[in-house]
Motif scaffolding. Structure first.
Motif, PDB file in Angstrom:
ATOM      1  N   LYS A 168      -0.906   6.169   4.884  1.00 43.53           N
ATOM      2  CA  LYS A 168      -0.199   4.888   4.755  1.00 43.53           C
ATOM      3  C   LYS A 168       1.141   4.937   5.469  1.00 43.53           C
ATOM      4  O   LYS A 168       1.561   3.982   6.104  1.00 43.53           O
ATOM      5  CB  LYS A 168       0.018   4.521   3.286  1.00 43.53           C
ATOM      6  CG  LYS A 168      -1.258   4.331   2.512  1.00 43.53           C
ATOM      7  CD  LYS A 168      -1.966   3.094   2.937  1.00 43.53           C
ATOM      8  CE  LYS A 168      -3.202   2.926   2.059  1.00 43.53           C
ATOM      9  NZ  LYS A 168      -3.980   1.797   2.412  1.00 43.53           N
ATOM     10  N   HIS A 169       1.828   6.072   5.344  1.00 41.30           N
ATOM     11  CA  HIS A 169       3.152   6.186   5.973  1.00 41.30           C
ATOM     12  C   HIS A 169       3.052   6.224   7.493  1.00 41.30           C
ATOM     13  O   HIS A 169       3.830   5.605   8.180  1.00 41.30           O
ATOM     14  CB  HIS A 169       3.867   7.438   5.461  1.00 41.30           C
ATOM     15  CG  HIS A 169       5.277   7.541   5.939  1.00 41.30           C
ATOM     16  ND1 HIS A 169       6.240   6.638   5.563  1.00 41.30           N
ATOM     17  CD2 HIS A 169       5.871   8.405   6.791  1.00 41.30           C
ATOM     18  CE1 HIS A 169       7.386   6.977   6.163  1.00 41.30           C
ATOM     19  NE2 HIS A 169       7.174   8.036   6.913  1.00 41.30           N
TER      20      HIS A 169
ATOM     21  N   PRO B 120       0.805  -1.235   0.000  1.00 38.90           N
ATOM     22  CA  PRO B 120       0.000   0.000   0.000  1.00 38.90           C
ATOM     23  C   PRO B 120       0.834   1.279   0.000  1.00 38.90           C
ATOM     24  O   PRO B 120       0.416   2.282  -0.570  1.00 38.90           O
ATOM     25  CB  PRO B 120      -0.837  -0.119   1.277  1.00 38.90           C
ATOM     26  CG  PRO B 120      -0.162  -1.133   2.118  1.00 38.90           C
ATOM     27  CD  PRO B 120       0.606  -2.034   1.200  1.00 38.90           C
ATOM     28  N   ILE B 121       1.999   1.259   0.618  1.00 38.71           N
ATOM     29  CA  ILE B 121       2.836   2.467   0.625  1.00 38.71           C
ATOM     30  C   ILE B 121       3.367   2.743  -0.772  1.00 38.71           C
ATOM     31  O   ILE B 121       3.362   3.884  -1.241  1.00 38.71           O
ATOM     32  CB  ILE B 121       3.985   2.319   1.640  1.00 38.71           C
ATOM     33  CG1 ILE B 121       3.407   2.233   3.052  1.00 38.71           C
ATOM     34  CG2 ILE B 121       4.961   3.475   1.531  1.00 38.71           C
ATOM     35  CD1 ILE B 121       4.418   1.930   4.114  1.00 38.71           C
ATOM     36  N   LEU B 122       3.809   1.708  -1.465  1.00 37.19           N
ATOM     37  CA  LEU B 122       4.290   1.905  -2.828  1.00 37.19           C
ATOM     38  C   LEU B 122       3.167   2.328  -3.764  1.00 37.19           C
ATOM     39  O   LEU B 122       3.372   3.151  -4.666  1.00 37.19           O
ATOM     40  CB  LEU B 122       4.951   0.621  -3.343  1.00 37.19           C
ATOM     41  CG  LEU B 122       6.251   0.217  -2.654  1.00 37.19           C
ATOM     42  CD1 LEU B 122       6.749  -1.100  -3.214  1.00 37.19           C
ATOM     43  CD2 LEU B 122       7.294   1.291  -2.807  1.00 37.19           C
ATOM     44  N   LEU B 123       1.969   1.786  -3.563  1.00 39.96           N
ATOM     45  CA  LEU B 123       0.835   2.191  -4.388  1.00 39.96           C
ATOM     46  C   LEU B 123       0.492   3.660  -4.162  1.00 39.96           C
ATOM     47  O   LEU B 123       0.215   4.396  -5.114  1.00 39.96           O
ATOM     48  CB  LEU B 123      -0.388   1.323  -4.072  1.00 39.96           C
ATOM     49  CG  LEU B 123      -0.317  -0.120  -4.552  1.00 39.96           C
ATOM     50  CD1 LEU B 123      -1.505  -0.906  -4.049  1.00 39.96           C
ATOM     51  CD2 LEU B 123      -0.246  -0.171  -6.062  1.00 39.96           C
ATOM     52  N   ALA B 124       0.521   4.098  -2.912  1.00 41.74           N
ATOM     53  CA  ALA B 124       0.231   5.502  -2.619  1.00 41.74           C
ATOM     54  C   ALA B 124       1.282   6.407  -3.238  1.00 41.74           C
ATOM     55  O   ALA B 124       0.948   7.461  -3.803  1.00 41.74           O
ATOM     56  CB  ALA B 124       0.157   5.703  -1.107  1.00 41.74           C
ATOM     57  N   GLN B 125       2.543   6.028  -3.151  1.00 37.17           N
ATOM     58  CA  GLN B 125       3.609   6.823  -3.770  1.00 37.17           C
ATOM     59  C   GLN B 125       3.454   6.867  -5.286  1.00 37.17           C
ATOM     60  O   GLN B 125       3.711   7.892  -5.914  1.00 37.17           O
ATOM     61  CB  GLN B 125       4.989   6.257  -3.405  1.00 37.17           C
ATOM     62  CG  GLN B 125       5.367   6.455  -1.968  1.00 37.17           C
ATOM     63  CD  GLN B 125       5.702   7.898  -1.646  1.00 37.17           C
ATOM     64  OE1 GLN B 125       5.820   8.742  -2.508  1.00 37.17           O
ATOM     65  NE2 GLN B 125       5.848   8.173  -0.370  1.00 37.17           N
TER      66      GLN B 125
ATOM     67  N   GLN C 153      -5.640  14.419  -2.648  1.00 38.39           N
ATOM     68  CA  GLN C 153      -6.059  13.092  -2.189  1.00 38.39           C
ATOM     69  C   GLN C 153      -4.887  12.117  -2.194  1.00 38.39           C
ATOM     70  O   GLN C 153      -4.739  11.312  -1.279  1.00 38.39           O
ATOM     71  CB  GLN C 153      -7.194  12.562  -3.079  1.00 38.39           C
ATOM     72  CG  GLN C 153      -7.764  11.250  -2.620  1.00 38.39           C
ATOM     73  CD  GLN C 153      -8.405  11.328  -1.255  1.00 38.39           C
ATOM     74  OE1 GLN C 153      -8.895  12.369  -0.838  1.00 38.39           O
ATOM     75  NE2 GLN C 153      -8.392  10.237  -0.535  1.00 38.39           N
ATOM     76  N   SER C 154      -4.039  12.190  -3.200  1.00 41.69           N
ATOM     77  CA  SER C 154      -2.866  11.312  -3.264  1.00 41.69           C
ATOM     78  C   SER C 154      -1.918  11.580  -2.108  1.00 41.69           C
ATOM     79  O   SER C 154      -1.397  10.650  -1.486  1.00 41.69           O
ATOM     80  CB  SER C 154      -2.129  11.498  -4.582  1.00 41.69           C
ATOM     81  OG  SER C 154      -2.940  11.137  -5.659  1.00 41.69           O
ATOM     82  N   LEU C 155      -1.676  12.850  -1.798  1.00 38.44           N
ATOM     83  CA  LEU C 155      -0.786  13.194  -0.687  1.00 38.44           C
ATOM     84  C   LEU C 155      -1.370  12.765   0.655  1.00 38.44           C
ATOM     85  O   LEU C 155      -0.652  12.295   1.537  1.00 38.44           O
ATOM     86  CB  LEU C 155      -0.494  14.692  -0.690  1.00 38.44           C
ATOM     87  CG  LEU C 155       0.399  15.171  -1.835  1.00 38.44           C
ATOM     88  CD1 LEU C 155       0.488  16.682  -1.831  1.00 38.44           C
ATOM     89  CD2 LEU C 155       1.770  14.546  -1.748  1.00 38.44           C
TER      90      LEU C 155
END
Length: 111
Positions: free
Chosen positions: A106-107, A34-39, A98-100
């Motif tokens: 997630k972080h 999920p962290i990589l997807l959010a990035q 929203q992405s940030l």
């Protein structure tokens, strides 16, 4: 003695090693983490747009509603009042925010 001979013979025989392929493992992790997807979503939101996307983001439709003029007065002066509404054809600001927010959630959850 037999054990020793078997061990020496086993040293010279090629053994088949089963291991995961690096590419398959890394692609799986990048699809699921999920962290990589959010990035990735943040990177896509801030990516340089193509020509059509740029035109949509920097173009707006506007409509005007006006009233007045010299129809109701005998003076040579013109009276005009109006309302102008600008509607952008495409906006990226909400997607970026929203992405940030998703990356921050997630972080903070991973720590």
């Amino acid at each position: 003695m037999r054990m020793r001979k078997a061990f020496i013979v086993a040293l010279f025989l090629p053994l088949r090693v089963a291991a995961w392929e690096d590419d398959a493992v890394l692609s799986f992790i990048s699809r699921v983490n999920p962290i990589l997807l959010a990035q990735r979503h943040v990177s896509e939101a801030y990516a340089r747009p193509d020509a059509v996307t740029w035109a949509l983001r920097n173009t707006s439709l506007s409509g005007r509603l006006g009233f007045g003029g010299t129809d109701f007065r005998d003076d040579p002066y013109t009276v005009f009042g109006g309302l102008q509404i600008n509607i952008p054809l495409s906006s990226i600001q909400e997607e970026r925010e929203q992405s940030l927010k998703l990356v921050a959630v997630k972080h903070s959850g991973s720590e």
